[in-house]
Scaffold this motif. Sequence first.
Motif, short mmCIF file in Angstrom:
data_model
loop_
_atom_site.label_atom_id
_atom_site.label_comp_id
_atom_site.label_asym_id
_atom_site.label_seq_id
_atom_site.Cartn_x
_atom_site.Cartn_y
_atom_site.Cartn_z
N LEU A 209 -47.09 -69.11 9.92
CA LEU A 209 -46.92 -70.26 10.81
C LEU A 209 -45.87 -71.23 10.27
N PHE A 210 -45.86 -71.45 8.97
CA PHE A 210 -44.85 -72.30 8.35
C PHE A 210 -43.45 -71.73 8.60
N VAL A 211 -43.32 -70.41 8.43
CA VAL A 211 -42.03 -69.74 8.64
C VAL A 211 -41.57 -69.88 10.09
N ILE A 212 -42.51 -69.71 11.03
CA ILE A 212 -42.16 -69.87 12.45
C ILE A 212 -41.55 -71.25 12.70
N GLY A 213 -42.24 -72.30 12.21
CA GLY A 213 -41.75 -73.66 12.41
C GLY A 213 -40.38 -73.88 11.79
N ALA A 214 -40.21 -73.44 10.55
CA ALA A 214 -38.93 -73.62 9.86
C ALA A 214 -37.82 -72.84 10.56
N SER A 215 -38.15 -71.68 11.11
CA SER A 215 -37.15 -70.85 11.78
C SER A 215 -36.70 -71.47 13.10
N LEU A 216 -37.56 -72.27 13.73
CA LEU A 216 -37.20 -72.88 15.01
C LEU A 216 -36.14 -73.96 14.85
N TYR A 217 -36.09 -74.58 13.65
CA TYR A 217 -35.12 -75.66 13.45
C TYR A 217 -33.70 -75.09 13.52
N GLY A 218 -32.89 -75.70 14.33
CA GLY A 218 -31.48 -75.30 14.43
C GLY A 218 -31.19 -74.30 15.52
N LEU A 219 -32.22 -73.73 16.14
CA LEU A 219 -31.97 -72.79 17.24
C LEU A 219 -31.50 -73.56 18.46
#
Length: 309
Positions: A209-219
């Motif tokens: 879940l942490f990775v999902i959130g961090a991956s959304l930044y900048g998209l």
Amino acid sequence: MLQILGITAPIFVLIGIGYLAARFAIVNREQVAGMGKFVITFALPALVMKALLDRPLEEVFDAHYVIAYGLASQLVFWGGLAFARLVRRDTLTASAITAMGMSVSNSGFIGYPIAAMALGSTAAVAMALNMMVENLLMIPLALMLAELGEQKGRGAAAALRETGLRLVRNPIILAISAGLALALLGVRLPAIPAKVLEMLALSAAPVALFVIGASLYGLKTRGLLADAAQLGVGKLVLHPLAVLACFTLIGGMEPSLATAGVLFACAPMMSVFPLLGQRFGLEGRCAAALVVTTVSSFVTISLFLGWLG
């Protein structure tokens, strides 16, 4: 309502923490990628193996579930492919990627944590069965069609070979194979390996879940919201409804397992969707769809949980 928020809010709070950590540069892209690699290579395979080994195989493998979930996903896949080809006039490659986004859930990173909060240990069994459908049927089919669209008549052999090579190297597939083999042989893991497996499995949900959130930044979503909305309707509305309809028609499974399956279908598409789209020059559309469906899934999942009571 408070019960529903008690299930969904912690999930999306963890996603939000990951987003803020990336937004304020507490973690960088390389660190997020490393955590994602840990989840895909170690944590989720351990969770799948644990699910297959914790109960007798005849209790874990449910043919009715696999057939119903697979059929529903296929219906949405081919419907999405036809829509993209005939209405949007997309290429075969773009249509296959669109159809995959509509019919393949983020089972490991979002579906499992939510189902686990709502249903407990049944979620791990549902995830193992979903992984079989998604990794052995849905993703290979989509990638094969996408490769065929790129090869412009050079034949299916290369696409089949490339897809097959990806499959045999997939950590989830290796975990499913190892778990099934051990379960069929009746092997019980010694205490130390079993504890290691359990510890890795417990780390899967929060780190994912942490990775999902961090991956959304900048998209980026600018100019692509219409495309993302179409994908979102297919994934968050049509896929759950198709799974619910097929479970109802086919039946023969525990109600809690069927509920878990619909919850998994309510999840957005997998987090690697933009990476798979990037191979075919579709990363913008895929990234926008991932952002829109991940945010919107808070509403759709909450509505389904509310409908369940």
